[in-house]
Design a protein around this motif. Structure first.
Motif: not given
Length: 454
Positions: A379-383, A118-130, A110-116
């Motif tokens: 999270h995409g920022q240099d710390v 990922s090379k994939h559209s949309p980025a998918l989880p490897l698996y879900t909580r369910l 979800a983070y990758l998709n919100r901030h664009h």
């Protein structure tokens, strides 16, 4: 035909444990772990396994850490319908770890998709909580030393490996051949966990080698931790301690409690355990007293010597507090989870402290911090890393090279072959050398995907 083993993970690397045993049309997978660390390793999680999940009759788990169990939700989602065999504590811990892993996979996508990002559209989880919750229905728990049949005609027996709650070595008897999987071996001198049991006799042994090229230092974790936490408490800083929710969090909590009792640390020093997984795991220690060294009073202290942080809101509220304080948070190698927010917030201040406990797999943020890098990406920022960094080498829950050899020496007879697994190449090859030269046994380090007939 003789049984065979296919090495689908933890071959010349310390992660992704998966060993496929085949014999006369049946197969079982021993461990079902995620690859972690370097990106090229993590990408293996997305590649075909090398065997159709529906063809696997059963899975046997040595323990619950994600590099041994974290691929299970994907395996089950993609067609594995058999039983997952584990000890009771491993089953309970997987009930905590696997859904959380699925949740983190979803959050990362979800983070990758919100901030664009990922090379994939949309980025998918490897698996879900369910997916994770569904695979838990396939678990069957077994007591130590009581044999069972994971596959008709095969026999399996768990024995205690120390390391963490529920951790076991597995003896698998297939086609007249006895195969012993060490799993992750604990230490004889562990602060919290009971030592591993003597191994049963076997024809073939797969032994872990996380610390195969080194010995643990003579210092103990309590003293090492006191030496770095006392100064930061005195100067009013914040200590951020990335911890594994299962095992390491409880060891560090126990050590801090001992340091407060001794007067090394102020009794009023605030300590926070910011990991719902670690909070839930800590409660399990009371249910499995035979697996650890702690007294009833010490187990009680685990849950009462720190503030247990469950909600996201309470976790965020820690940012409004001032030091001194100690924050324990997952994950242990800073690969994800709430600890990243604390590192982003506190790493830039020289008064603060980052405490790394135990092995940091190559390619992880923890390994980069340990190597002295002055900036890490979160999270995409240099710390910037301006905080003091301390690595507590004595905190490891793995047997070192000497302890692993001592465990092997307890076998009554030399096995026909030893496969050295679950270690980086340098560690695995050094342990192979020691087994060959000191025990005079045939030993080798298998390659990823290799198939060996027994």
């Amino acid at each position: 035909m003789a049984p065979s083993i296919t090495f689908l993970g933890a071959a010349s690397t310390v992660t992704g444990s998966k060993y496929l045993v085949r014999h006369e049309g049946h197969c079982a997978l021993v461990d079902c772990g995620l690859f972690q660390g370097y990106k090229q390793l993590r990408l293996r999680n997305w590649q075909p396994l090398g065997v159709a999940p529906a063809q696997i009759d059963a899975v046997l788990l040595t323990h619950a850490h994600l590099d041994h169990s974290g691929y299970l939700p994907l395996l089950a989602r993609d067609g594995f319908h058999g039983a997952v065999h584990a000890t009771a504590a491993t089953r309970e811990l997987c009930g905590i770890l696997l859904p959380d892993s699925g949740h983190l996979q979803e959050e990362d996508a979800a983070y990758l998709n919100r901030h664009h990002l990922s090379k994939h559209s949309p980025a998918l989880p490897l698996y879900t909580r369910l997916d994770a919750q569904r695979c838990l229905r396939q678990f069957h728990s077994h007591a130590l030393h009581r044999s069972f049949e994971p596959v008709p005609g095969w026999r399996a027996t768990f024995s205690s490996a120390g390391h963490i709650l529920g951790a076991a070595s597995i003896l698998l008897e297939v086609g007249g051949h006895r195969i012993l999987f060490s799993g992750d071996l604990g230490r004889d001198d562990d602060l919290v966990m009971a030592p591993p049991e003597a191994p049963p006799q076997a024809d073939t042994v797969l032994v872990e080698s996380t610390y195969g090229d080194r010995q643990h230092p003579p210092e103990n974790m309590v003293d090492e931790l006191g030496a770095v936490l006392a100064p930061v408490a005195k100067r009013g800083g914040v200590a951020v301690v990335p911890v594994f929710a299962v095992g390491r969090a409880q060891s560090v909590l126990h050590a801090i409690n001992l340091l407060k009792t001794r007067g090394t640390l102020p009794r009023q020093l605030p300590v926070f355990l910011d990991s719902p997984m670690a909070v839930n795991t800590t409660a399990l220690f009371a249910q499995h007293p035979q697996a650890h060294r702690l007294s009833t009073q010490e187990v009680h202290a685990l849950s009462h010597s720190a503030t247990m942080v469950q909600t996201t809101e309470d976790s965020k509220a820690l940012a409004k507090r001032h030091g001194p304080m100690v924050i324990l948070s997952a994950s242990g190698m800073a690969t994800g989870g709430r600890v990243l927010h604390h590192l982003a917030l506190y790493s830039g201040d020289h008064r603060n402290l980052i405490v790394l406990t135990g092995h940091q797999a190559p390619g992880t943020r923890g390994a980069r911090i340990a190597a002295g890098e002055k900036s890490i990406r979160i999270h995409g920022q240099d710390v910037a890393i301006r905080a003091q960094v301390a690595q507590i080498d004595s905190a490891s829950a793995h047997a070192d090279s000497d302890q692993t050899l001592a465990w092997l020496r307890r076998l009554d007879h030399a096995p026909r072959k030893v496969f050295v697994v679950h270690g980086e190449m340098a560690a695995a090859d050094r342990l192979r050398e020691r087994i060959a030269h000191e025990l005079h046994w045939r030993a080798l380090v298998p390659e990823q995907g290799a198939v060996h007939s027994l």
